[in-house]
Design a protein around this motif. Structure first.
Motif, PDB file in Angstrom:
ATOM      1  N   LYS A  70       0.798  -1.403   0.038  1.00 31.11           N
ATOM      2  CA  LYS A  70       0.456   0.289   0.447  1.00 31.11           C
ATOM      3  C   LYS A  70       0.614   1.265  -0.312  1.00 31.11           C
ATOM      4  O   LYS A  70       1.834   1.668   0.680  1.00 31.11           O
ATOM      5  CB  LYS A  70      -1.101  -0.449   1.329  1.00 31.11           C
ATOM      6  CG  LYS A  70      -2.339  -1.158   0.950  1.00 31.11           C
ATOM      7  CD  LYS A  70      -3.324  -0.532   2.369  1.00 31.11           C
ATOM      8  CE  LYS A  70      -4.584  -1.860   2.591  1.00 31.11           C
ATOM      9  NZ  LYS A  70      -5.541  -1.227   3.520  1.00 31.11           N
ATOM     10  N   LEU A  71       0.504   1.796  -1.098  1.00 28.78           N
ATOM     11  CA  LEU A  71       1.046   3.543  -0.923  1.00 28.78           C
ATOM     12  C   LEU A  71       0.407   4.522  -0.584  1.00 28.78           C
ATOM     13  O   LEU A  71      -0.905   4.458  -2.001  1.00 28.78           O
ATOM     14  CB  LEU A  71       1.692   3.269  -2.714  1.00 28.78           C
ATOM     15  CG  LEU A  71       3.106   2.753  -2.373  1.00 28.78           C
ATOM     16  CD1 LEU A  71       3.105   2.397  -4.339  1.00 28.78           C
ATOM     17  CD2 LEU A  71       4.456   2.614  -2.190  1.00 28.78           C
ATOM     18  N   PRO A  72       0.587   5.768   0.112  1.00 30.39           N
ATOM     19  CA  PRO A  72      -0.531   6.791   0.088  1.00 30.39           C
ATOM     20  C   PRO A  72      -0.004   7.195  -0.762  1.00 30.39           C
ATOM     21  O   PRO A  72       0.525   7.742  -1.632  1.00 30.39           O
ATOM     22  CB  PRO A  72       0.492   7.732   1.404  1.00 30.39           C
ATOM     23  CG  PRO A  72       0.976   6.320   2.579  1.00 30.39           C
ATOM     24  CD  PRO A  72       1.359   5.452   1.392  1.00 30.39           C
ATOM     25  N   HIS A 127      -6.026   9.611   1.717  1.00 26.59           N
ATOM     26  CA  HIS A 127      -6.106   9.822   2.880  1.00 26.59           C
ATOM     27  C   HIS A 127      -6.577   8.875   3.779  1.00 26.59           C
ATOM     28  O   HIS A 127      -6.537   8.346   5.231  1.00 26.59           O
ATOM     29  CB  HIS A 127      -6.338  11.230   3.090  1.00 26.59           C
ATOM     30  CG  HIS A 127      -5.465  12.269   2.381  1.00 26.59           C
ATOM     31  ND1 HIS A 127      -4.017  11.950   2.429  1.00 26.59           N
ATOM     32  CD2 HIS A 127      -5.667  13.170   2.099  1.00 26.59           C
ATOM     33  CE1 HIS A 127      -3.188  12.666   1.827  1.00 26.59           C
ATOM     34  NE2 HIS A 127      -4.773  13.495   0.819  1.00 26.59           N
ATOM     35  N   ASP A 128      -7.712   7.542   3.689  1.00 26.57           N
ATOM     36  CA  ASP A 128      -8.670   7.462   4.494  1.00 26.57           C
ATOM     37  C   ASP A 128      -7.977   5.936   4.121  1.00 26.57           C
ATOM     38  O   ASP A 128      -8.932   4.543   5.171  1.00 26.57           O
ATOM     39  CB  ASP A 128     -10.210   7.254   4.287  1.00 26.57           C
ATOM     40  CG  ASP A 128     -10.853   9.091   4.497  1.00 26.57           C
ATOM     41  OD1 ASP A 128     -10.401   9.203   4.800  1.00 26.57           O
ATOM     42  OD2 ASP A 128     -10.902   9.442   3.326  1.00 26.57           O
ATOM     43  N   GLY A 129      -7.025   5.624   3.247  1.00 29.59           N
ATOM     44  CA  GLY A 129      -6.556   4.445   2.814  1.00 29.59           C
ATOM     45  C   GLY A 129      -7.540   3.347   2.316  1.00 29.59           C
ATOM     46  O   GLY A 129      -7.047   2.193   2.344  1.00 29.59           O
ATOM     47  N   LYS A 130      -8.514   3.840   1.759  1.00 31.70           N
ATOM     48  CA  LYS A 130      -9.212   3.131   0.741  1.00 31.70           C
ATOM     49  C   LYS A 130      -8.469   3.020  -0.696  1.00 31.70           C
ATOM     50  O   LYS A 130      -7.981   4.348  -0.799  1.00 31.70           O
ATOM     51  CB  LYS A 130     -10.264   3.923   0.346  1.00 31.70           C
ATOM     52  CG  LYS A 130     -11.405   3.380  -0.201  1.00 31.70           C
ATOM     53  CD  LYS A 130     -12.756   4.685  -0.382  1.00 31.70           C
ATOM     54  CE  LYS A 130     -13.043   4.599  -2.055  1.00 31.70           C
ATOM     55  NZ  LYS A 130     -13.363   5.594  -2.405  1.00 31.70           N
ATOM     56  N   THR A 131      -8.281   2.106  -0.832  1.00 29.55           N
ATOM     57  CA  THR A 131      -8.021   2.108  -2.515  1.00 29.55           C
ATOM     58  C   THR A 131      -8.285   2.839  -3.523  1.00 29.55           C
ATOM     59  O   THR A 131      -9.064   3.185  -4.629  1.00 29.55           O
ATOM     60  CB  THR A 131      -7.780   0.435  -3.101  1.00 29.55           C
ATOM     61  OG1 THR A 131      -7.412   0.119  -1.878  1.00 29.55           O
ATOM     62  CG2 THR A 131      -7.384   0.236  -4.506  1.00 29.55           C
ATOM     63  N   ILE A 132      -7.004   3.214  -4.461  1.00 29.25           N
ATOM     64  CA  ILE A 132      -8.071   4.338  -5.642  1.00 29.25           C
ATOM     65  C   ILE A 132      -7.601   3.791  -6.911  1.00 29.25           C
ATOM     66  O   ILE A 132      -7.764   4.280  -7.614  1.00 29.25           O
ATOM     67  CB  ILE A 132      -7.802   5.915  -5.325  1.00 29.25           C
ATOM     68  CG1 ILE A 132      -6.479   6.495  -5.010  1.00 29.25           C
ATOM     69  CG2 ILE A 132      -8.671   7.123  -4.210  1.00 29.25           C
ATOM     70  CD1 ILE A 132      -6.481   7.619  -5.052  1.00 29.25           C
TER      71      ILE A 132
END
Lengths: 296, 348
Positions: B291-293, B318-323
């Motif tokens: 995971k990468l911000p 920022h909420d950790g949701k995958t985009i």
């Protein structure tokens, strides 16, 4: 060929009439307004007489102490204070005390007058180029015209006495303070002024908070010059009735008294040196913040 | 999109004896050079349209002579425009009376200058309190309020020094404290750090970013230094010869330079440090890999990918949701200089 050999002068009669006309109209002017002008200057006369009396009537040790205290306040240098005390003691011992006090009085009043008139004039000049180009030639005339020439109208207007003397001194001594105030304000760092503007300073806040403080070293150099020049005028002013060290010098010139002239001349020089050193030292202290010294 | 705090529209500035007349030539297409050669007027700004969002740092960048310092001086009207509008909070600065303008400058905007422009005869404390004393606040209270900012910029203990006794970096801290002390919402910074050594400059940038975290001022920052612009700007506008040639966030400028001038400008930039994964990722709801911000710089992302031995990473917000997902090849392509034979990277 006559035209080239001889300058085509104005007719003798015309010239005489021309000069007469000027003389007559000025005489008319001084008759009409002389008294009013004299009344106008009366407070100045009172002040001058009061100061002179104060200086001559006060016990000499007190005068010396006060002068030394002023020298100390200005310069913070014991050497200078000691020199001042010694100089005044010698002057007094050589019999020039009263004349020196009279000179001191007129110099002080003349300097104050020059400051009060000169600084606002300089500020006005710095504000607009038009005012500057109007006043500059007047200052040039005041500095270059032979002093005897403007003594004539002053004496015609006010007669012989202290006030015309004072005016003559001021005419001669005021240009440097006007010029240097103008210059000092014009030389103020544009960026600092811009910062003052950016924070919303109004005209007064700009003038008193930035321009004058930053121009102070130059203004002070002007004050110093003014004092020097008014001392130089003392002899000439004595021709129209100002008491002081100039009078004996004048007498010495007409009677060839070498010693008298020398002593009084040297007394003037001594005053000049003391004024100069004290005011320069004071000016230097005003700029202490520029040096980056005084860490702590 | 954030609210627009300052809106500059159709702003022109011509320097010279008769700018109004020269404006005719400008409208008829005279260039800066031809205006100077044929009409002896200098074109300072041409048709500038810039929106400055509230509580963000807008960097205006350009080389010397590009008009950037002229532009910032229009915002508080230290320079009068030849034509155009500057709207701050719905109010036209250019239409203000002298009185209103003074109020505006006293309370709404403050400024930091390239050469510090401190009052040499006032101490650090008095300088920091300058804006407050101009507002008419009594010395005592002004000093008290300024003290907080002196401490905040790290100058505690130097209150009674004169500017000449301080280093450049410390003087500019005074400049910053002076600007902050008035609590103005708008901070205008005219090449504020350009006169400082590189190390001190980075220091000051950190201080500024740090302050901005908590203060959320609307900052207009002028610079000629691209690294500085990319580092602190939320948005960048690039000026050349008095014209705005590109505006956008730093990612935009790097990845989509508007013309050759800007391409040339950005070619020496460390792309890996500026470009963030969000600009290079492919949109996806699911992805594999670490995971990468989304605002991770490419060089950091590559390091992460390399260390775990994966070819793809998962981009999260920022909420950790995958985009989205990022491919190692896409990242490398984006980092390579476009003028070295690689085609423009594709993104999004």
């Amino acid at each position: 060929m006559d035209f080239f050999a001889e300058f085509p002068e104005m007719g003798r009669q015309d010239l005489r009439d021309f000069k007469k006309g000027i003389d007559a109209s000025f005489r008319e002017f001084s008759r009409t307004y002389g008294e009013a002008i004299e009344t106008f200057f009366e407070p100045l006369l009172w002040f001058l007489v009061w100061l002179e009396k104060l200086l001559t009537n006060a016990p000499w040790p007190i005068v010396i102490i006060v002068i030394c205290a002023l020298a100390w306040l200005g310069s913070r240098s014991w050497k200078l204070v000691a020199g001042t005390a010694a100089a005044f003691l010698v002057i007094g011992y050589l019999g020039m005390w009263e004349d020196t006090m009279a000179t001191l009085a007129i110099i002080s009043v003349a300097t104050m007058l020059c400051i009060v008139l000169g600084i606002p004039l300089g500020i006005l000049m710095a504000r607009s180029n038009r005012v500057q180009s109007a006043i500059t030639p007047v200052l040039d005339i005041m500095q270059t015209i032979p002093s005897f020439v403007y003594l004539i109208p002053v004496v015609m207007l006010l007669g012989i006495g202290k006030v015309p003397g004072l005016i003559a001194v001021c005419i001669y001594a005021i240009p440097p303070i006007v010029r240097l105030t103008n210059l000092g304000i014009r030389l103020v760092d544009k960026e600092v002024l811009e910062a003052a503007d950016a924070f919303g300073a109004d005209y007064r806040q700009r003038l008193f908070g930035v321009q004058i403080p930053l121009a102070l070293p130059n203004i002070f150099a002007g004050v110093n010059q003014t004092i020097m020049m008014s001392l130089a005028m003392v002899v000439i002013a004595s021709m129209i009735g100002v008491k002081g060290l100039g009078l004996p010098v004048l007498r010495a010139i007409s009677n060839q008294y070498l010693a008298l002239g020398l002593l009084n001349g040297l007394a003037i020089v001594t005053l000049a040196i003391i004024f100069d050193r004290v005011s320069q030292e004071y000016g230097r202290r005003l700029q202490a913040h520029r040096q980056g010294a005084d860490h702590g | 999109m954030a609210k627009i705090k300052i809106k500059i529209s159709n702003l022109y500035k011509v320097f010279g004896d008769n700018p109004k007349a020269a404006m005719e030539h400008v409208r008829n297409g005279a260039t800066k050079q031809s205006l100077l050669d044929d009409h002896r007027h200098v074109l300072g700004l041409r048709d500038i349209n810039i929106d400055i969002p509230e509580k963000k740092i807008k960097v205006v960048m350009g080389l010397s002579g590009s008009g950037k310092s002229t532009l910032i001086r229009h915002i508080n009207r230290l320079i009068e425009p030849t034509e155009g509008q500057v709207i701050v909070d719905g109010e036209d600065v250019l239409a203000m009376s002298q009185e209103e303008l003074r109020e505006f400058r006293r309370h709404k905007s403050s400024m930091v200058f390239q050469k510090f422009a401190l009052l040499p005869h006032r101490t650090v404390a008095q300088n920091a309190a300058y804006g407050l004393t101009i507002q008419g606040i009594a010395e005592g209270e002004a000093a008290e309020r300024a003290q907080r900012w002196i401490d905040r910029v790290g100058l505690g203990g130097f209150e009674n020094h004169f500017p000449a006794q301080l280093s450049g970096g410390m003087q500019q801290r005074v400049g910053l404290a002076r600007a902050l002390a008035t609590d103005a919402e708008i901070l205008l910074m005219d090449e504020a750090f350009s006169a400082l050594d590189p190390l001190i400059r980075t220091d000051m940038q950190d201080i500024l970013l740090d302050l901005q975290e908590e203060l959320h001022k609307t900052i207009v920052f002028i610079t000629h230094d691209l690294d500085e612009a990319l580092r602190i700007g939320d948005q960048i506008a690039i000026l050349r010869d008095g014209e705005s040639i590109q505006q956008g966030d730093p990612q935009d400028i790097i990845l989509r330079p508007a013309d050759d001038y800007i391409s040339d400008f950005i070619k020496d930039i460390n792309r890996g440090r500026v470009i963030e994964v969000r600009s290079v990722m492919a949109k996806a709801a699911r992805a594999s890999g670490p995971k990468l911000p989304m605002d991770t710089a490419l060089e950091d992302a590559l390091q992460t990918l390399a260390s775990v031995g994966k070819d793809t990473g998962t981009v999260v917000d920022h909420d950790g949701k995958t985009i989205g997902k990022i491919d190692i090849n896409a990242a490398i392509t984006a980092m390579a200089r476009p003028d070295r034979g690689t085609s423009q990277p594709r993104y999004k």
